[in-house]
Scaffold this motif. Structure first.
Motif, PDB file in Angstrom:
ATOM      1  N   GLY A 159    -136.511  -8.778 -78.956  1.00 43.91           N
ATOM      2  CA  GLY A 159    -137.605  -7.815 -79.091  1.00 43.91           C
ATOM      3  C   GLY A 159    -137.316  -6.639 -79.989  1.00 43.91           C
ATOM      4  N   SER A 160    -136.142  -6.604 -80.638  1.00 47.93           N
ATOM      5  CA  SER A 160    -135.818  -5.460 -81.496  1.00 47.93           C
ATOM      6  C   SER A 160    -136.536  -5.569 -82.840  1.00 47.93           C
ATOM      7  CB  SER A 160    -134.302  -5.378 -81.728  1.00 47.93           C
ATOM      8  OG  SER A 160    -133.835  -6.541 -82.382  1.00 47.93           O
ATOM      9  N   TYR A 161    -136.753  -4.417 -83.458  1.00 51.21           N
ATOM     10  CA  TYR A 161    -137.431  -4.377 -84.753  1.00 51.21           C
ATOM     11  C   TYR A 161    -136.482  -4.865 -85.846  1.00 51.21           C
ATOM     12  CZ  TYR A 161    -139.235  -2.404 -89.108  1.00 51.21           C
ATOM     13  OH  TYR A 161    -139.660  -2.240 -90.405  1.00 51.21           O
ATOM     14  N   GLU A 162    -136.970  -5.737 -86.711  1.00 50.38           N
ATOM     15  CA  GLU A 162    -136.177  -6.226 -87.838  1.00 50.38           C
ATOM     16  C   GLU A 162    -136.827  -5.764 -89.128  1.00 50.38           C
ATOM     17  OE1 GLU A 162    -133.907 -10.266 -88.560  1.00 50.38           O
ATOM     18  OE2 GLU A 162    -136.040 -10.542 -88.968  1.00 50.38           O
ATOM     19  N   ASN A 163    -136.115  -4.923 -89.873  1.00 53.05           N
ATOM     20  CA  ASN A 163    -136.715  -4.398 -91.097  1.00 53.05           C
ATOM     21  C   ASN A 163    -136.691  -5.448 -92.207  1.00 53.05           C
ATOM     22  OD1 ASN A 163    -134.231  -4.166 -92.682  1.00 53.05           O
ATOM     23  ND2 ASN A 163    -133.700  -2.463 -91.322  1.00 53.05           N
ATOM     24  N   PRO A 164    -137.538  -5.290 -93.211  1.00 60.00           N
ATOM     25  CA  PRO A 164    -137.640  -6.282 -94.289  1.00 60.00           C
ATOM     26  C   PRO A 164    -136.321  -6.540 -95.012  1.00 60.00           C
ATOM     27  CG  PRO A 164    -139.504  -4.777 -94.353  1.00 60.00           C
ATOM     28  CD  PRO A 164    -138.548  -4.217 -93.345  1.00 60.00           C
ATOM     29  N   ALA A 165    -135.495  -5.497 -95.158  1.00 62.52           N
ATOM     30  CA  ALA A 165    -134.216  -5.663 -95.862  1.00 62.52           C
ATOM     31  C   ALA A 165    -133.302  -6.618 -95.100  1.00 62.52           C
ATOM     32  CB  ALA A 165    -133.547  -4.310 -96.041  1.00 62.52           C
ATOM     33  N   ALA A 166    -133.260  -6.484 -93.769  1.00 58.72           N
ATOM     34  CA  ALA A 166    -132.427  -7.380 -92.961  1.00 58.72           C
ATOM     35  C   ALA A 166    -132.930  -8.812 -93.065  1.00 58.72           C
ATOM     36  CB  ALA A 166    -132.423  -6.917 -91.505  1.00 58.72           C
ATOM     37  N   ASP A 205    -127.940  -4.088 -87.071  1.00 54.23           N
ATOM     38  CA  ASP A 205    -129.252  -4.714 -87.231  1.00 54.23           C
ATOM     39  C   ASP A 205    -129.188  -6.165 -86.757  1.00 54.23           C
ATOM     40  OD1 ASP A 205    -131.225  -2.844 -88.739  1.00 54.23           O
ATOM     41  OD2 ASP A 205    -129.303  -2.538 -89.712  1.00 54.23           O
ATOM     42  N   PHE A 206    -128.113  -6.844 -87.111  1.00 52.95           N
ATOM     43  CA  PHE A 206    -127.875  -8.182 -86.579  1.00 52.95           C
ATOM     44  C   PHE A 206    -126.413  -8.534 -86.790  1.00 52.95           C
ATOM     45  CE2 PHE A 206    -128.886  -9.118 -91.030  1.00 52.95           C
ATOM     46  CZ  PHE A 206    -127.993 -10.132 -91.362  1.00 52.95           C
ATOM     47  N   ALA A 207    -125.950  -9.571 -86.098  1.00 51.03           N
ATOM     48  CA  ALA A 207    -124.583 -10.050 -86.241  1.00 51.03           C
ATOM     49  C   ALA A 207    -124.601 -11.467 -86.778  1.00 51.03           C
ATOM     50  CB  ALA A 207    -123.858  -9.999 -84.900  1.00 51.03           C
ATOM     51  N   TYR A 208    -123.622 -11.784 -87.593  1.00 47.47           N
ATOM     52  CA  TYR A 208    -123.463 -13.117 -88.155  1.00 47.47           C
ATOM     53  C   TYR A 208    -122.143 -13.644 -87.597  1.00 47.47           C
ATOM     54  CZ  TYR A 208    -123.515 -16.703 -91.890  1.00 47.47           C
ATOM     55  OH  TYR A 208    -123.546 -17.884 -92.602  1.00 47.47           O
ATOM     56  N   CYS A 209    -122.232 -14.380 -86.485  1.00 46.33           N
ATOM     57  CA  CYS A 209    -121.020 -14.712 -85.753  1.00 46.33           C
ATOM     58  C   CYS A 209    -121.243 -15.923 -84.852  1.00 46.33           C
ATOM     59  CB  CYS A 209    -120.577 -13.514 -84.916  1.00 46.33           C
ATOM     60  SG  CYS A 209    -121.765 -13.043 -83.624  1.00 46.33           S
ATOM     61  N   GLU A 233    -130.667   1.771 -95.069  1.00 45.81           N
ATOM     62  CA  GLU A 233    -129.369   1.186 -94.763  1.00 45.81           C
ATOM     63  C   GLU A 233    -129.533   0.100 -93.716  1.00 45.81           C
ATOM     64  OE1 GLU A 233    -125.450   3.423 -94.297  1.00 45.81           O
ATOM     65  OE2 GLU A 233    -125.934   2.980 -92.197  1.00 45.81           O
ATOM     66  N   ILE A 234    -128.844  -1.020 -93.907  1.00 50.49           N
ATOM     67  CA  ILE A 234    -128.785  -2.035 -92.859  1.00 50.49           C
ATOM     68  C   ILE A 234    -127.315  -2.273 -92.531  1.00 50.49           C
ATOM     69  CG2 ILE A 234    -130.943  -3.152 -93.492  1.00 50.49           C
ATOM     70  CD1 ILE A 234    -129.323  -5.378 -94.800  1.00 50.49           C
ATOM     71  N   GLU A 235    -127.042  -2.460 -91.252  1.00 56.71           N
ATOM     72  CA  GLU A 235    -125.681  -2.695 -90.789  1.00 56.71           C
ATOM     73  C   GLU A 235    -125.591  -4.101 -90.224  1.00 56.71           C
ATOM     74  OE1 GLU A 235    -123.467   0.206 -88.775  1.00 56.71           O
ATOM     75  OE2 GLU A 235    -124.737   1.878 -89.394  1.00 56.71           O
ATOM     76  N   VAL A 236    -124.660  -4.865 -90.756  1.00 57.95           N
ATOM     77  CA  VAL A 236    -124.498  -6.261 -90.373  1.00 57.95           C
ATOM     78  C   VAL A 236    -123.077  -6.484 -89.877  1.00 57.95           C
ATOM     79  CG1 VAL A 236    -124.652  -8.659 -91.131  1.00 57.95           C
ATOM     80  CG2 VAL A 236    -126.170  -6.930 -92.133  1.00 57.95           C
ATOM     81  N   GLY A 237    -122.946  -7.030 -88.691  1.00 50.15           N
ATOM     82  CA  GLY A 237    -121.637  -7.379 -88.157  1.00 50.15           C
ATOM     83  C   GLY A 237    -121.313  -8.819 -88.538  1.00 50.15           C
ATOM     84  N   VAL A 238    -120.116  -9.048 -89.046  1.00 55.42           N
ATOM     85  CA  VAL A 238    -119.754 -10.380 -89.532  1.00 55.42           C
ATOM     86  C   VAL A 238    -118.403 -10.817 -88.967  1.00 55.42           C
ATOM     87  CG1 VAL A 238    -119.412 -11.827 -91.579  1.00 55.42           C
ATOM     88  CG2 VAL A 238    -120.987  -9.887 -91.680  1.00 55.42           C
ATOM     89  N   HIS A 239    -118.373 -12.057 -88.478  1.00 55.09           N
ATOM     90  CA  HIS A 239    -117.123 -12.646 -87.992  1.00 55.09           C
ATOM     91  C   HIS A 239    -116.202 -12.906 -89.177  1.00 55.09           C
ATOM     92  CE1 HIS A 239    -114.341 -15.477 -86.124  1.00 55.09           C
ATOM     93  NE2 HIS A 239    -114.825 -15.138 -84.943  1.00 55.09           N
ATOM     94  N   PRO A 240    -114.874 -12.718 -89.024  1.00 54.26           N
ATOM     95  CA  PRO A 240    -113.947 -12.912 -90.153  1.00 54.26           C
ATOM     96  C   PRO A 240    -114.054 -14.283 -90.818  1.00 54.26           C
ATOM     97  CG  PRO A 240    -112.818 -11.858 -88.317  1.00 54.26           C
ATOM     98  CD  PRO A 240    -114.184 -12.235 -87.820  1.00 54.26           C
ATOM     99  N   MET A 271    -131.067 -14.874 -97.760  1.00 57.31           N
ATOM    100  CA  MET A 271    -130.069 -15.211 -98.774  1.00 57.31           C
ATOM    101  C   MET A 271    -128.881 -15.935 -98.155  1.00 57.31           C
ATOM    102  SD  MET A 271    -130.147 -11.762-101.147  1.00 57.31           S
ATOM    103  CE  MET A 271    -128.945 -12.429-102.295  1.00 57.31           C
ATOM    104  N   LEU A 272    -128.487 -15.513 -96.940  1.00 58.04           N
ATOM    105  CA  LEU A 272    -127.371 -16.173 -96.271  1.00 58.04           C
ATOM    106  C   LEU A 272    -127.743 -17.600 -95.856  1.00 58.04           C
ATOM    107  CD1 LEU A 272    -126.079 -13.221 -94.048  1.00 58.04           C
ATOM    108  CD2 LEU A 272    -124.950 -14.205 -96.056  1.00 58.04           C
ATOM    109  N   ARG A 273    -128.994 -17.789 -95.426  1.00 58.66           N
ATOM    110  CA  ARG A 273    -129.452 -19.144 -95.088  1.00 58.66           C
ATOM    111  C   ARG A 273    -129.378 -20.049 -96.317  1.00 58.66           C
ATOM    112  NH1 ARG A 273    -133.940 -16.449 -93.068  1.00 58.66           N
ATOM    113  NH2 ARG A 273    -133.776 -15.938 -90.843  1.00 58.66           N
ATOM    114  N   GLN A 274    -129.852 -19.529 -97.437  1.00 59.53           N
ATOM    115  CA  GLN A 274    -129.846 -20.310 -98.675  1.00 59.53           C
ATOM    116  C   GLN A 274    -128.421 -20.660 -99.077  1.00 59.53           C
ATOM    117  OE1 GLN A 274    -131.892 -18.388-101.896  1.00 59.53           O
ATOM    118  NE2 GLN A 274    -131.630 -20.106-103.295  1.00 59.53           N
TER     119      GLN A 274
END
Length: 308
Positions: free
Chosen positions: A280-287, A140-144, A90-97, A293-296
């Protein structure tokens, strides 16, 4: 120093006493006291002030607890990932509206389709809330947005993906456009406003934003309808006939088709948008894959809103 001692320090601080903490941890009070004393000696600092009314955390202890919670949370996440090696991840992503658009939804759906073993959880929130969730180890990360005021904060790593423009907008039949065409001063109108003013808070150009709003007729005395929902703000402007400051990208289709109009001279740039993670946090391959994909999506010039 080890993780167990950090967990004990956190328990004592949260319980407010060694006795309650020892019961919670399932250990004797003398053993807990000795463990904390060893931690104090290894750090060469006092963690708790002891007095007739109980214990109080020292300023240094308060600072250490913030870091310790991150360490404990990160360890728990790491152990969980190891235990789930051959199970669903599971990956958890926070996203701005602002970023919750139709294309974002399709991107998330495509990610889930090509990654059937990954469970994607999206948590909506404004930048300040998402950064707090990151610090608590819940994302895991925020997109904001990343306000300039915290650009030098070493706790975060930021990768800019885009810059967001905002404009004051209204329906074409709003009286404000007739006032401007006749050269009259903008009269008092009802505004749709955010409960959380992310685009102002933390931006060095907040005075410029305030002047822009005043130019469009907004003042502290203006009657407003407030909401924390970006989608509702848009509906209040488009369907309710109110004035509002909205991200251009969120109403790109409406501006292009003339369903909404921009008040001339009210476009302004807000905080940059991108990926925020803990340093310094661990970033898993799924994240990493979802970020790619979001960059693309951004590079393709899509992310056109209005469908959510």
């Amino acid at each position: 120093m080890n993780i167990t001692k950090l967990e004990r320090m956190i328990a004592v601080a949260e319980c407010g006493s060694f006795r309650k903490a020892s019961l919670q941890l399932g250990m004797s009070q003398p053993a807990l006291t000795w463990s904390i004393r060893q931690l104090e000696e290894s750090l060469n600092t006092r963690l708790f002030d002891r007095g007739p009314r109980g214990i109080r955390t020292t300023p240094m202890c308060e600072r250490l607890i913030v870091r310790a919670k991150l360490i404990v949370s990160e360890q728990a996440r790491f152990v969980a990932e190891v235990e789930q090696n051959n199970r669903e991840q599971e990956i958890e992503v926070g996203v701005h509206p602002i970023m919750l658009t139709g294309d974002f939804a399709r991107c998330a759906a495509q990610f889930s389709e090509i990654s059937p073993d990954i469970r994607l959880r999206i948590r909506e929130g404004y930048s300040s809330n998402l950064l707090e969730m990151l610090q608590r180890g819940e994302l895991d990360f925020a997109y904001c947005g990343f306000p300039e005021a915290i650009a030098d904060n070493e706790n975060f790593e930021f990768e800019q993906v885009s810059v967001q423009d905002y404009s004051v907008v209204a329906r074409p039949d709003h009286p404000v456009f007739e006032e401007l065409a006749d050269g009259r001063a903008i009269g008092p109108h009802i505004w749709a406003q955010f409960d959380a003013q992310n685009i102002v808070a933390g931006n060095r150009n907040s005075d410029e934003i305030s002047m822009l709003l005043e130019k469009a007729g907004y003042s502290e005395k203006s009657k407003t309808v407030r909401s924390s929902s970006m989608s509702l703000i848009k509906l209040l402007v488009q369907e309710g006939g109110l004035l509002g400051l909205i991200a251009d990208e969120f109403i790109a289709d409406e501006l292009a088709t003339g369903k909404l109009g921009r008040i001339p001279g009210t476009q302004i740039q807000a905080a940059p948008i991108g990926f925020v993670s803990l340093s310094g946090s661990y970033e898993n391959p799924a994240a990493r894959r979802f970020k790619s994909m979001l960059r693309q999506l951004r590079r393709s010039g899509r992310n056109a809103p209005s469908r959510i």
